[in-house]
Design a protein around this motif. Structure first.
Motif, PDB file in Angstrom:
ATOM      1  N   GLY A  60       0.779  -1.232   0.000  1.00  0.00           N
ATOM      2  CA  GLY A  60       0.000   0.000   0.000  1.00  0.00           C
ATOM      3  C   GLY A  60       0.808   1.278   0.000  1.00  0.00           C
ATOM      4  O   GLY A  60       0.235   2.361   0.103  1.00  0.00           O
ATOM      5  N   GLN A  61       2.123   1.195  -0.112  1.00  0.00           N
ATOM      6  CA  GLN A  61       2.953   2.397  -0.052  1.00  0.00           C
ATOM      7  C   GLN A  61       2.878   3.190  -1.356  1.00  0.00           C
ATOM      8  O   GLN A  61       2.589   2.632  -2.414  1.00  0.00           O
ATOM      9  CB  GLN A  61       4.395   2.016   0.264  1.00  0.00           C
ATOM     10  CG  GLN A  61       4.556   1.425   1.668  1.00  0.00           C
ATOM     11  CD  GLN A  61       5.875   0.705   1.844  1.00  0.00           C
ATOM     12  OE1 GLN A  61       6.295  -0.065   0.991  1.00  0.00           O
ATOM     13  NE2 GLN A  61       6.525   0.951   2.963  1.00  0.00           N
ATOM     14  N   ASP A  62       3.154   4.484  -1.246  1.00  0.00           N
ATOM     15  CA  ASP A  62       3.128   5.342  -2.433  1.00  0.00           C
ATOM     16  C   ASP A  62       4.356   6.240  -2.436  1.00  0.00           C
ATOM     17  O   ASP A  62       5.227   6.142  -1.572  1.00  0.00           O
ATOM     18  CB  ASP A  62       1.832   6.160  -2.471  1.00  0.00           C
ATOM     19  CG  ASP A  62       1.623   6.991  -1.204  1.00  0.00           C
ATOM     20  OD1 ASP A  62       2.619   7.230  -0.466  1.00  0.00           O
ATOM     21  OD2 ASP A  62       0.485   7.396  -0.938  1.00  0.00           O
ATOM     22  N   ARG A  63       4.398   7.147  -3.416  1.00  0.00           N
ATOM     23  CA  ARG A  63       5.562   8.026  -3.533  1.00  0.00           C
ATOM     24  C   ARG A  63       5.693   8.956  -2.335  1.00  0.00           C
ATOM     25  O   ARG A  63       6.812   9.272  -1.913  1.00  0.00           O
ATOM     26  CB  ARG A  63       5.465   8.836  -4.823  1.00  0.00           C
ATOM     27  CG  ARG A  63       5.657   7.978  -6.046  1.00  0.00           C
ATOM     28  CD  ARG A  63       5.502   8.813  -7.302  1.00  0.00           C
ATOM     29  NE  ARG A  63       5.577   7.942  -8.461  1.00  0.00           N
ATOM     30  CZ  ARG A  63       6.367   8.157  -9.502  1.00  0.00           C
ATOM     31  NH1 ARG A  63       7.121   9.221  -9.542  1.00  0.00           N
ATOM     32  NH2 ARG A  63       6.383   7.316 -10.510  1.00  0.00           N
ATOM     33  N   ALA A  64       4.571   9.394  -1.799  1.00  0.00           N
ATOM     34  CA  ALA A  64       4.620  10.297  -0.644  1.00  0.00           C
ATOM     35  C   ALA A  64       5.302   9.617   0.543  1.00  0.00           C
ATOM     36  O   ALA A  64       6.127  10.228   1.234  1.00  0.00           O
ATOM     37  CB  ALA A  64       3.210  10.748  -0.272  1.00  0.00           C
ATOM     38  N   SER A  65       4.978   8.346   0.766  1.00  0.00           N
ATOM     39  CA  SER A  65       5.609   7.630   1.880  1.00  0.00           C
ATOM     40  C   SER A  65       7.094   7.417   1.614  1.00  0.00           C
ATOM     41  O   SER A  65       7.918   7.474   2.537  1.00  0.00           O
ATOM     42  CB  SER A  65       4.905   6.294   2.124  1.00  0.00           C
ATOM     43  OG  SER A  65       4.992   5.455   0.989  1.00  0.00           O
ATOM     44  N   ALA A  66       7.452   7.182   0.345  1.00  0.00           N
ATOM     45  CA  ALA A  66       8.863   7.027  -0.006  1.00  0.00           C
ATOM     46  C   ALA A  66       9.628   8.317   0.258  1.00  0.00           C
ATOM     47  O   ALA A  66      10.744   8.302   0.804  1.00  0.00           O
ATOM     48  CB  ALA A  66       8.996   6.613  -1.467  1.00  0.00           C
ATOM     49  N   LEU A  67       9.041   9.444  -0.094  1.00  0.00           N
ATOM     50  CA  LEU A  67       9.703  10.731   0.125  1.00  0.00           C
ATOM     51  C   LEU A  67       9.861  11.030   1.615  1.00  0.00           C
ATOM     52  O   LEU A  67      10.866  11.616   2.043  1.00  0.00           O
ATOM     53  CB  LEU A  67       8.907  11.841  -0.556  1.00  0.00           C
ATOM     54  CG  LEU A  67       9.042  11.900  -2.088  1.00  0.00           C
ATOM     55  CD1 LEU A  67       7.990  12.824  -2.689  1.00  0.00           C
ATOM     56  CD2 LEU A  67      10.445  12.350  -2.480  1.00  0.00           C
ATOM     57  N   ARG A  68       8.889  10.619   2.411  1.00  0.00           N
ATOM     58  CA  ARG A  68       9.012  10.814   3.856  1.00  0.00           C
ATOM     59  C   ARG A  68      10.190  10.010   4.416  1.00  0.00           C
ATOM     60  O   ARG A  68      10.912  10.477   5.298  1.00  0.00           O
ATOM     61  CB  ARG A  68       7.705  10.415   4.558  1.00  0.00           C
ATOM     62  CG  ARG A  68       6.581  11.437   4.392  1.00  0.00           C
ATOM     63  CD  ARG A  68       5.450  11.174   5.348  1.00  0.00           C
ATOM     64  NE  ARG A  68       4.768   9.923   5.065  1.00  0.00           N
ATOM     65  CZ  ARG A  68       3.731   9.797   4.228  1.00  0.00           C
ATOM     66  NH1 ARG A  68       3.273  10.867   3.583  1.00  0.00           N
ATOM     67  NH2 ARG A  68       3.163   8.630   4.031  1.00  0.00           N
ATOM     68  N   LEU A  69      10.377   8.805   3.887  1.00  0.00           N
ATOM     69  CA  LEU A  69      11.490   7.973   4.340  1.00  0.00           C
ATOM     70  C   LEU A  69      12.831   8.573   3.919  1.00  0.00           C
ATOM     71  O   LEU A  69      13.808   8.536   4.676  1.00  0.00           O
ATOM     72  CB  LEU A  69      11.347   6.555   3.782  1.00  0.00           C
ATOM     73  CG  LEU A  69      10.213   5.732   4.390  1.00  0.00           C
ATOM     74  CD1 LEU A  69       9.962   4.481   3.564  1.00  0.00           C
ATOM     75  CD2 LEU A  69      10.553   5.352   5.834  1.00  0.00           C
ATOM     76  N   VAL A  70      12.886   9.100   2.706  1.00  0.00           N
ATOM     77  CA  VAL A  70      14.107   9.768   2.240  1.00  0.00           C
ATOM     78  C   VAL A  70      14.502  10.885   3.204  1.00  0.00           C
ATOM     79  O   VAL A  70      15.666  11.019   3.619  1.00  0.00           O
ATOM     80  CB  VAL A  70      13.913  10.326   0.816  1.00  0.00           C
ATOM     81  CG1 VAL A  70      15.065  11.244   0.429  1.00  0.00           C
ATOM     82  CG2 VAL A  70      13.781   9.188  -0.192  1.00  0.00           C
TER      83      VAL A  70
END
Length: 423
Positions: A204-214
């Motif tokens: 269920g992850q998306d780009r927004a969650s990826a950017l938060r992790l970055v």
């Protein structure tokens, strides 16, 4: 040096852990029914070729397909094509392999079956840069991720959004065929969507969650990759997408089962086994200090466990390289180097830390042995173990001490194996 008896017991525990993750034995119980149409096998990971060979032995019928594994990890298959590529930083051969897997599932029908054989290492082995990104961009991203110290779950969440094959996209490409994923888990918690960044299992992850992790892990992404992630293009497919409705996912081997097998070996020798966790994450040297503190408590005070006992744990620790360059080693040897510095000079301790796939880091060893006397042996060989730890050169330190453990590729991968024997 470690005694022959302790080396033998620790080695047999490691062997039992690996055997418990044997793909043929684990696969037999979950083989899918034969389809009306074609059976196409795809796979990726450091143990994928061995999984493919086992599947061919078990499957009663024609198969076709392609597998990708790390250089030097191939196994002979009868009908399935085995490709090799680079790990942990992807190369052009991996990009060719990713295209081959996608081509293998093109044009299938509802009557066809796709069997996906997935294990650890598949993320690096399947580079498929999306949009205008190049292989060089994906390789640069991988180097940033590996040096970041982020847990595997965070790294894979980012990888899924910068790929044309991960995050369930390979399974989506196989629609309308049914996809059955047989997975050897090398991730803490055994989430199948995390293994190899889930090429056939969406999350269920998306780009927004990826950017938060970055941002959370202070990563500086390559400019083109950062721009791609910030774009409003399509996210990886979600689990509720109808294209996945008929699919099945089976985790056929895991660290938990392997640690239980290792514990049984110890207990058969009259040594109690305490499984601390199969999902330990964190910086390798910090985990080393924590396990060392527990080791000292048991050795000196017989608490929280009484001797003789072996402390078993698994999971996936990380190494943050920072500005250190040129060190040789991996997360298991770095864990053990940190551990032995905290138990320096203490008797009654023997340890083995190794990666269950047979390779820990940059060299050809799975890990290393250690005792309370390891630091002294390193110093006698001209190596300062604390300097080696600071330089992330655990391999050099253990090699100088004669404690390297190198069984070779095992054909499976359920991640870290740590055993601390306290007598």
């Amino acid at each position: 040096m470690i005694s022959d008896a302790d080396r033998d017991l620790l080695t047999r525990m490691f062997d039992a852990a690996v055997a418990a993750a044997d793909p043929k034995q684990a696969m037999a119980a979950v083989l899918p029914a034969k389809p009306k149409g074609r059976t196409v096998v795809i796979g990726a990971g450091k143990g994928a070729a061995q999984m493919a060979a086992a599947f061919e032995e078990l499957w009663d019928g024609p198969v076709e397909g392609v597998i990708v594994t790390r250089y030097g990890y191939a196994a002979p298959c009868k009908s399935l094509k085995v490709l090799e590529a680079a790990h942990p930083v992807p190369d052009a051969a991996g990009q060719v392999a990713a295209r081959a897997l996608l081509a293998a599932v093109e044009g299938l029908t509802e009557d066809d079956l796709v069997v996906a054989l997935v294990c650890g290492g598949g993320s690096a082995l399947l580079p498929a840069p999306p949009g205008a990104l190049t292989l060089e961009d994906e390789a640069a991203l991988n180097q940033v991720l590996l040096a970041s110290g982020a847990p595997i779950s965070a790294m894979n969440a980012i990888r899924k959004q910068v790929s044309g094959i991960k995050g369930g996209r390979l399974a989506a490409a196989a629609h309308p065929a049914k996809v059955v994923s047989l997975i050897v888990s090398d991730v803490p918690g055994d989430d199948p969507a995390q293994v190899a960044s889930g090429p056939t299992v969406p999350c269920g992850q998306d780009r927004a969650s990826a950017l938060r992790l970055v941002k959370s892990y202070g990563m500086t992404l390559p400019p083109k990759v950062a721009a791609f992630l910030e774009d409003a293009a399509e996210d990886a497919p979600k689990p509720d997408d109808p294209v996945f409705a008929r699919n099945e996912v089976h985790v056929i081997a895991s660290a938990a089962r392997s640690l239980e097998a290792a514990a049984a070996v110890a207990e058969a020798e009259g040594v109690k086994a305490a499984i601390l966790s199969d999902a330990i994450e964190g910086e390798s040297r910090e985990v080393g200090k924590l396990i060392a503190a527990l080791s000292r408590e048991v050795l000196l005070r017989d608490r929280p466990f009484t001797r003789p006992v072996v402390l078993l744990s698994g999971g996936e620790t990380t190494v943050t390289l920072g500005n250190a360059k040129g060190g040789r080693g991996g997360r298991n040897t770095e864990f053990l180097l940190s551990w032995l510095l905290e138990v320096d000079g203490m008797e009654g301790l023997a340890a083995l830390a190794a990666d269950t796939d047979g390779i820990d880091g940059s060299e050809d060893n799975a890990g290393s042995f250690a005792t309370g006397g390891s630091a002294a042996r390193m110093r006698a060989a001209g190596i300062a173990p604390d300097d080696a730890l600071a330089a992330h050169d655990a391999w050099g330190a253990f090699d100088a001490a004669g404690d390297i453990f190198a069984p070779g590729p095992t054909g499976t991968n359920v991640n870290d194996f740590r055993a601390i024997l306290i007598r």
